[in-house]
Motif scaffolding. Structure first.
Motif, PDB file in Angstrom:
ATOM      1  N   GLN A 261      95.364  56.061  -8.732  1.00  0.00           N
ATOM      2  CA  GLN A 261      95.598  54.639  -8.441  1.00  0.00           C
ATOM      3  C   GLN A 261      97.056  54.395  -8.067  1.00  0.00           C
ATOM      4  O   GLN A 261      97.356  53.645  -7.131  1.00  0.00           O
ATOM      5  CB  GLN A 261      95.199  53.771  -9.638  1.00  0.00           C
ATOM      6  CG  GLN A 261      93.698  53.647  -9.795  1.00  0.00           C
ATOM      7  CD  GLN A 261      93.303  52.850 -11.024  1.00  0.00           C
ATOM      8  OE1 GLN A 261      94.144  52.472 -11.836  1.00  0.00           O
ATOM      9  NE2 GLN A 261      92.013  52.595 -11.163  1.00  0.00           N
ATOM     10  N   CYS A 262      97.966  55.045  -8.794  1.00  0.00           N
ATOM     11  CA  CYS A 262      99.402  54.913  -8.529  1.00  0.00           C
ATOM     12  C   CYS A 262      99.728  55.425  -7.121  1.00  0.00           C
ATOM     13  O   CYS A 262     100.469  54.772  -6.377  1.00  0.00           O
ATOM     14  CB  CYS A 262     100.193  55.688  -9.586  1.00  0.00           C
ATOM     15  SG  CYS A 262     101.956  55.819  -9.202  1.00  0.00           S
ATOM     16  N   ILE A 263      99.163  56.573  -6.751  1.00  0.00           N
ATOM     17  CA  ILE A 263      99.407  57.149  -5.423  1.00  0.00           C
ATOM     18  C   ILE A 263      98.884  56.200  -4.337  1.00  0.00           C
ATOM     19  O   ILE A 263      99.578  55.901  -3.368  1.00  0.00           O
ATOM     20  CB  ILE A 263      98.758  58.550  -5.299  1.00  0.00           C
ATOM     21  CG1 ILE A 263      99.509  59.561  -6.186  1.00  0.00           C
ATOM     22  CG2 ILE A 263      98.735  59.030  -3.841  1.00  0.00           C
ATOM     23  CD1 ILE A 263      98.779  60.889  -6.389  1.00  0.00           C
ATOM     24  N   ARG A 264      97.664  55.704  -4.529  1.00  0.00           N
ATOM     25  CA  ARG A 264      97.058  54.804  -3.535  1.00  0.00           C
ATOM     26  C   ARG A 264      97.913  53.544  -3.353  1.00  0.00           C
ATOM     27  O   ARG A 264      98.171  53.112  -2.234  1.00  0.00           O
ATOM     28  CB  ARG A 264      95.629  54.437  -3.967  1.00  0.00           C
ATOM     29  CG  ARG A 264      94.872  53.639  -2.912  1.00  0.00           C
ATOM     30  CD  ARG A 264      93.402  53.483  -3.224  1.00  0.00           C
ATOM     31  NE  ARG A 264      92.615  54.666  -2.987  1.00  0.00           N
ATOM     32  CZ  ARG A 264      92.234  55.117  -1.805  1.00  0.00           C
ATOM     33  NH1 ARG A 264      92.599  54.481  -0.702  1.00  0.00           N
ATOM     34  NH2 ARG A 264      91.509  56.206  -1.694  1.00  0.00           N
ATOM     35  N   GLN A 265      98.371  52.967  -4.471  1.00  0.00           N
ATOM     36  CA  GLN A 265      99.167  51.735  -4.392  1.00  0.00           C
ATOM     37  C   GLN A 265     100.545  51.995  -3.788  1.00  0.00           C
ATOM     38  O   GLN A 265     101.008  51.250  -2.928  1.00  0.00           O
ATOM     39  CB  GLN A 265      99.323  51.114  -5.787  1.00  0.00           C
ATOM     40  CG  GLN A 265      98.042  50.475  -6.268  1.00  0.00           C
ATOM     41  CD  GLN A 265      98.089  50.105  -7.745  1.00  0.00           C
ATOM     42  OE1 GLN A 265      99.005  50.492  -8.467  1.00  0.00           O
ATOM     43  NE2 GLN A 265      97.088  49.365  -8.189  1.00  0.00           N
ATOM     44  N   THR A 266     101.212  53.069  -4.237  1.00  0.00           N
ATOM     45  CA  THR A 266     102.578  53.358  -3.772  1.00  0.00           C
ATOM     46  C   THR A 266     102.598  53.644  -2.279  1.00  0.00           C
ATOM     47  O   THR A 266     103.509  53.208  -1.566  1.00  0.00           O
ATOM     48  CB  THR A 266     103.183  54.549  -4.552  1.00  0.00           C
ATOM     49  OG1 THR A 266     103.070  54.291  -5.959  1.00  0.00           O
ATOM     50  CG2 THR A 266     104.637  54.767  -4.209  1.00  0.00           C
ATOM     51  N   LEU A 267     101.590  54.378  -1.791  1.00  0.00           N
ATOM     52  CA  LEU A 267     101.540  54.717  -0.367  1.00  0.00           C
ATOM     53  C   LEU A 267     100.892  53.613   0.474  1.00  0.00           C
ATOM     54  O   LEU A 267     100.806  53.730   1.689  1.00  0.00           O
ATOM     55  CB  LEU A 267     100.776  56.030  -0.151  1.00  0.00           C
ATOM     56  CG  LEU A 267     101.408  57.294  -0.734  1.00  0.00           C
ATOM     57  CD1 LEU A 267     100.523  58.508  -0.462  1.00  0.00           C
ATOM     58  CD2 LEU A 267     102.809  57.526  -0.182  1.00  0.00           C
ATOM     59  N   ARG A 268     100.415  52.548  -0.219  1.00  0.00           N
ATOM     60  CA  ARG A 268      99.743  51.422   0.454  1.00  0.00           C
ATOM     61  C   ARG A 268      98.580  51.901   1.314  1.00  0.00           C
ATOM     62  O   ARG A 268      98.472  51.570   2.497  1.00  0.00           O
ATOM     63  CB  ARG A 268     100.733  50.637   1.308  1.00  0.00           C
ATOM     64  CG  ARG A 268     101.817  49.969   0.496  1.00  0.00           C
ATOM     65  CD  ARG A 268     102.626  49.053   1.372  1.00  0.00           C
ATOM     66  NE  ARG A 268     103.638  48.386   0.568  1.00  0.00           N
ATOM     67  CZ  ARG A 268     104.899  48.252   0.965  1.00  0.00           C
ATOM     68  NH1 ARG A 268     105.289  48.720   2.110  1.00  0.00           N
ATOM     69  NH2 ARG A 268     105.751  47.630   0.195  1.00  0.00           N
ATOM     70  N   LEU A 269      97.728  52.716   0.695  1.00  0.00           N
ATOM     71  CA  LEU A 269      96.574  53.263   1.419  1.00  0.00           C
ATOM     72  C   LEU A 269      95.448  52.241   1.455  1.00  0.00           C
ATOM     73  O   LEU A 269      95.164  51.588   0.450  1.00  0.00           O
ATOM     74  CB  LEU A 269      96.072  54.546   0.740  1.00  0.00           C
ATOM     75  CG  LEU A 269      97.071  55.696   0.594  1.00  0.00           C
ATOM     76  CD1 LEU A 269      96.431  56.851  -0.151  1.00  0.00           C
ATOM     77  CD2 LEU A 269      97.576  56.149   1.948  1.00  0.00           C
ATOM     78  N   SER A 270      94.801  52.142   2.578  1.00  0.00           N
ATOM     79  CA  SER A 270      93.631  51.264   2.672  1.00  0.00           C
ATOM     80  C   SER A 270      92.489  51.906   1.883  1.00  0.00           C
ATOM     81  O   SER A 270      92.530  53.098   1.572  1.00  0.00           O
ATOM     82  CB  SER A 270      93.216  51.106   4.134  1.00  0.00           C
ATOM     83  OG  SER A 270      92.688  52.331   4.616  1.00  0.00           O
ATOM     84  N   GLU A 271      91.491  51.123   1.587  1.00  0.00           N
ATOM     85  CA  GLU A 271      90.324  51.639   0.861  1.00  0.00           C
ATOM     86  C   GLU A 271      89.615  52.740   1.651  1.00  0.00           C
ATOM     87  O   GLU A 271      89.002  53.635   1.092  1.00  0.00           O
ATOM     88  CB  GLU A 271      89.345  50.507   0.535  1.00  0.00           C
ATOM     89  CG  GLU A 271      89.789  49.626  -0.623  1.00  0.00           C
ATOM     90  CD  GLU A 271      90.082  50.392  -1.903  1.00  0.00           C
ATOM     91  OE1 GLU A 271      89.250  51.221  -2.322  1.00  0.00           O
ATOM     92  OE2 GLU A 271      91.162  50.178  -2.485  1.00  0.00           O
ATOM     93  N   GLU A 272      89.713  52.653   2.989  1.00  0.00           N
ATOM     94  CA  GLU A 272      89.029  53.638   3.850  1.00  0.00           C
ATOM     95  C   GLU A 272      89.756  54.987   3.869  1.00  0.00           C
ATOM     96  O   GLU A 272      89.170  56.007   4.232  1.00  0.00           O
ATOM     97  CB  GLU A 272      88.938  53.136   5.301  1.00  0.00           C
ATOM     98  CG  GLU A 272      88.107  51.885   5.500  1.00  0.00           C
ATOM     99  CD  GLU A 272      88.876  50.614   5.157  1.00  0.00           C
ATOM    100  OE1 GLU A 272      89.966  50.405   5.700  1.00  0.00           O
ATOM    101  OE2 GLU A 272      88.374  49.856   4.315  1.00  0.00           O
TER     102      GLU A 272
END
Length: 194
Positions: A157-168
């Motif tokens: 979750q931290c990686i997804r948020q920090t890198l601002r990754l889309s759900e896709e």
């Protein structure tokens, strides 16, 4: 795609050396100490095809590997930690900029981060670079084998948020050491080669 059938083709030290023959290019990017070469070797099921070193920063050019005559795996120079002169880091930076300026050549980006830590500023820059070019990319969170099970989900979750990754955008927990996530990564790569 037969991943056993792989050959080193070229090491590009300057933009004139870049390959542009219409074959899909799968570009592997990551920090110098993140295990990029180990991930490549895991995908190819080879021990030491991409050079793995004790000191980070072994990849100093853009290396092209032809896989099954159908695609290139492109090993980009690691960024960040490598113990090299500032002038060499600057050369790498210019080389990377030139490569990304030809984004239409990149079929898929595979960005490798350390699953144990929040992404660095340079990781964020790399993610933004992939996003700004518009080429599809996925993120491999390597070194899963060095984590407790309870740490995995919060770290993802931290990686997804920090890198601002889309759900896709695929975020793949991975261990080059154990082979965890290899099949999923191979499937994702093959989808862009077929």
């Amino acid at each position: 795609m037969n991943l056993q059938k792989v050959e080193f083709v070229r090491s590009a030290a300057r933009p004139n050396d870049f390959l542009s023959d219409g074959l899909p290019q799968i570009a592997f990017a990551g920090k110098s100490n993140v295990g990029k070469s180990s991930v490549l070797n895991c995908v190819l099921q080879r021990k030491n095809f991409a050079r793995v070193g004790q000191k980070p920063g072994k990849t100093i050019h853009i290396n092209y590997f032809k896989v099954d005559g159908r695609a290139y795996f492109v090993d980009l120079p690691g960024y960040g930690y490598a113990q090299v002169a500032a002038s060499e880091k600057e050369r790498w930076g210019k080389l990377m900029e030139a490569y990304f300026a030809r984004a239409e050549e990149i079929s898929l980006g595979v960005m490798i981060v350390d699953a144990r830590h929040a992404p660095t500023k340079l990781d964020c820059v790399m993610a933004e670079l992939f996003q700004s070019t518009g080429c599809p990319f996925l993120v491999v969170a390597n070194k899963l084998d060095k984590m407790k099970k309870s740490e995995i989900e919060p770290n993802m979750q931290c990686i997804r948020q920090t890198l601002r990754l889309s759900e896709e955008t695929m975020l793949l927990p991975f261990s080059a050491e154990k082979g965890t996530g290899r099949n999923e990564l191979v499937r994702a790569i093959c989808a862009y080669v077929e």
